[in-house]
Design a protein around this motif. Structure first.
Motif, mmCIF file in Angstrom:
data_model
loop_
_atom_site.group_PDB
_atom_site.id
_atom_site.type_symbol
_atom_site.label_atom_id
_atom_site.label_comp_id
_atom_site.label_asym_id
_atom_site.label_seq_id
_atom_site.Cartn_x
_atom_site.Cartn_y
_atom_site.Cartn_z
ATOM 1 N N GLU A 222 0.709 -1.040 0.107
ATOM 2 C CA GLU A 222 -0.022 0.028 -0.087
ATOM 3 C C GLU A 222 1.041 1.261 -0.072
ATOM 4 O OE1 GLU A 222 -0.430 -1.944 4.255
ATOM 5 O OE2 GLU A 222 -0.188 -2.563 2.125
ATOM 6 N N ARG A 223 2.284 1.236 0.016
ATOM 7 C CA ARG A 223 2.939 2.251 0.280
ATOM 8 C C ARG A 223 4.312 2.235 -0.694
ATOM 9 N NH1 ARG A 223 3.648 4.238 5.017
ATOM 10 N NH2 ARG A 223 2.139 3.020 5.885
ATOM 11 N N THR A 224 3.991 1.296 -1.759
ATOM 12 C CA THR A 224 5.174 1.213 -2.536
ATOM 13 C C THR A 224 4.636 1.555 -3.982
ATOM 14 O OG1 THR A 224 6.260 -0.560 -1.347
ATOM 15 C CG2 THR A 224 6.804 -0.379 -3.878
ATOM 16 N N ILE A 225 5.507 2.492 -4.726
ATOM 17 C CA ILE A 225 5.112 2.856 -5.944
ATOM 18 C C ILE A 225 6.232 2.243 -7.016
ATOM 19 C CG2 ILE A 225 4.508 4.970 -7.223
ATOM 20 C CD1 ILE A 225 4.100 6.294 -4.912
ATOM 21 N N THR A 226 6.109 1.472 -7.580
ATOM 22 C CA THR A 226 6.898 0.654 -8.412
ATOM 23 C C THR A 226 7.148 1.380 -9.790
ATOM 24 O OG1 THR A 226 6.453 -1.403 -7.248
ATOM 25 C CG2 THR A 226 7.635 -1.650 -9.337
ATOM 26 N N CYS A 227 8.114 1.767 -10.264
ATOM 27 C CA CYS A 227 8.553 2.380 -11.563
ATOM 28 C C CYS A 227 9.478 1.385 -12.008
ATOM 29 C CB CYS A 227 8.990 3.686 -11.340
ATOM 30 S SG CYS A 227 8.133 5.055 -10.544
ATOM 31 N N SER A 228 9.302 1.437 -13.512
ATOM 32 C CA SER A 228 10.171 0.798 -14.293
ATOM 33 C C SER A 228 10.136 0.782 -15.875
ATOM 34 C CB SER A 228 9.984 -0.902 -13.938
ATOM 35 O OG SER A 228 11.100 -1.487 -14.536
ATOM 36 N N SER A 229 10.629 0.219 -16.595
ATOM 37 C CA SER A 229 10.423 0.217 -18.161
ATOM 38 C C SER A 229 10.916 -1.056 -18.606
ATOM 39 C CB SER A 229 11.304 1.480 -18.663
ATOM 40 O OG SER A 229 12.645 1.045 -18.847
ATOM 41 N N LEU A 230 10.720 -0.993 -19.936
ATOM 42 C CA LEU A 230 11.072 -2.181 -20.844
ATOM 43 C C LEU A 230 12.352 -1.953 -21.691
ATOM 44 C CD1 LEU A 230 7.897 -2.383 -20.604
ATOM 45 C CD2 LEU A 230 8.063 -3.399 -22.980
ATOM 46 N N SER A 231 12.880 -0.717 -21.383
ATOM 47 C CA SER A 231 14.371 -0.062 -21.842
ATOM 48 C C SER A 231 15.407 -1.309 -22.149
ATOM 49 C CB SER A 231 14.734 0.979 -21.446
ATOM 50 O OG SER A 231 13.768 2.037 -21.700
#
Length: 388
Positions: A222-231
């Motif tokens: 509830e307090r994690t914001i996961t950022c990522s990409s396919l790069s």
């Protein structure tokens, strides 16, 4: 004339991208900016050729094409074990750069404080400042790049609203252990803070290390914001396809920020890249084997040349110790390296809040022949350094 923004007055251009331009200027092997010189998977390229003729060529749904979000949710569920709703818990962005910015703007107010581990990818400080927040830097201590839990807690005690976690880490290649992640999680819960993760290198991890998703720890979904990409995973850094994954309450706000930042990611590229999201486990194992090979080849070459370095646990960068060359200014040293030795690197001071001038970052996401050329050039570094 009215003065320009105070918020951006201290910004420089990206030193990483500047070093690419300097490498190009001097015809150096570019081991500065982290992109491969080999092709993406053929399946993705074949689908791209088809899409170029049949579409889509117009706007997709603002937060990402339906089939892309569904494929992404399925892929991330497989690796993380978390159930992800593709309609309410995902926003597709223009690269992880926008994902991080949208996440920051969605949760911070001017005057809030954000913890950043040092060394750090250069965008994190800028993202914090652009959001009107204040960065608090916590050192990762070489050569293991561990952190002091007491120092970290002292940062949380200053009222930090969020912490940015790059895992595996750019630039140092650290893979955070479960124990370390648990310490971060416990403090985030104790002080009611968010954790924004940058996980673009999640599949580039070297044995025996293991990537663990912060959101899977107890109390952290509830307090994690996961950022990522396919790069990095699919060798398509120029396609700029990133994403944010979080619970609906957070994603609803990220959607609105994203809409006004970029409207949406490129529709034809999402259609083509969705093929990659359906790859089986063999692809990711082969990816790990490929990068392990490149790492071993490059590090052996550095050993043969006699250069000291810190062995990366993940990602595709290596921090090389150049203190033997007694360079007082690592930016000037990297410019000399590109001009005279014909190898592009990034000065370590770019990544550290502390006064660090004896490390440079090289990356090894290159074909064998490119790495060998770079190593051949580097083999002259001691001879040419005597003439500086």
């Amino acid at each position: 004339m009215q003065e320009l923004s105070n918020r951006t007055s201290a910004f420089t251009d990206s030193v990483i991208r500047r070093m690419t331009r300097i490498s190009d200027q001097y015809g150096a092997v570019n081991l500065s900016q982290g992109f491969p010189d080999f092709d993406p998977p053929k399946e993705i390229l074949t689908r791209l050729a088809e899409v170029s003729m049949e579409g889509p060529h117009q706007y997709a749904t603002t937060w990402g094409a339906q089939n892309f979000r569904e494929a992404l949710a399925h892929k991330q569920e497989h690796f993380s074990g978390m159930k992800i709703n593709p309609n309410t818990e995902i926003v597709v962005t223009c690269g992880s750069t926008e994902a991080m910015m949208a996440a920051m703007m969605a949760i911070t107010n001017p005057g809030d404080k954000v913890i950043i581990f040092s060394p750090f990818y250069e965008n994190y400080g800028a993202d914090t400042i652009l959001s009107g927040a204040e960065p608090i830097y916590v050192p990762l201590i070489p050569p293991e790049f561990n952190f002091d839990a007491n120092v970290l807690e002292a940062a949380f005690k200053q009222g930090a609203k969020a912490l940015i976690l790059c895992n595996p880490s750019n630039p140092c290649g650290k893979v955070f252990t479960r124990k370390e992640l648990q310490i971060i999680a416990d403090l985030a819960i104790k002080y009611d803070a968010y954790v924004i993760t940058d996980e673009v290198y999640e599949h580039i991890v070297y044995e025996p290390y293991e990537h663990i998703y912060m959101a899977t720890l107890p109390g952290m979904r509830e307090r994690t914001i996961t950022c990522s990409s396919l790069s990095k995973t699919y060798s398509i850094t120029g396609w700029r396809l990133g994403y944010v994954i979080a619970l609906e309450r957070i994603i609803d706000r990220v959607k609105k920020v994203h809409d006004f930042l970029t409207v949406g990611a490129a529709a034809p590229l999402m259609e083509a890249a969705a093929v990659g999201l359906d790859f089986g486990d063999n692809y990711y194992k082969e990816l790990q084997n490929h990068y392990t090979h490149m790492r071993n080849l490059f590090l052996k070459g550095l050993d043969d040349i006699g250069l000291k370095y810190i062995t990366p646990q993940g990602a595709y960068y290596v921090m090389v110790d150049v203190s033997e060359f007694r360079c007082k200014n690592d930016i000037e040293f990297c410019e000399w390296l590109a001009k005279e030795v014909k190898v592009g690197a990034v000065p370590g001071s770019t990544f550290f809040k502390e006064n660090v001038n004896h490390l440079i970052r090289l990356h090894f996401a290159k074909r064998d022949e490119t790495l060998q050329l770079a190593l051949d050039n580097l083999s002259e570094i001691h001879i040419k350094a005597k003439k500086r």
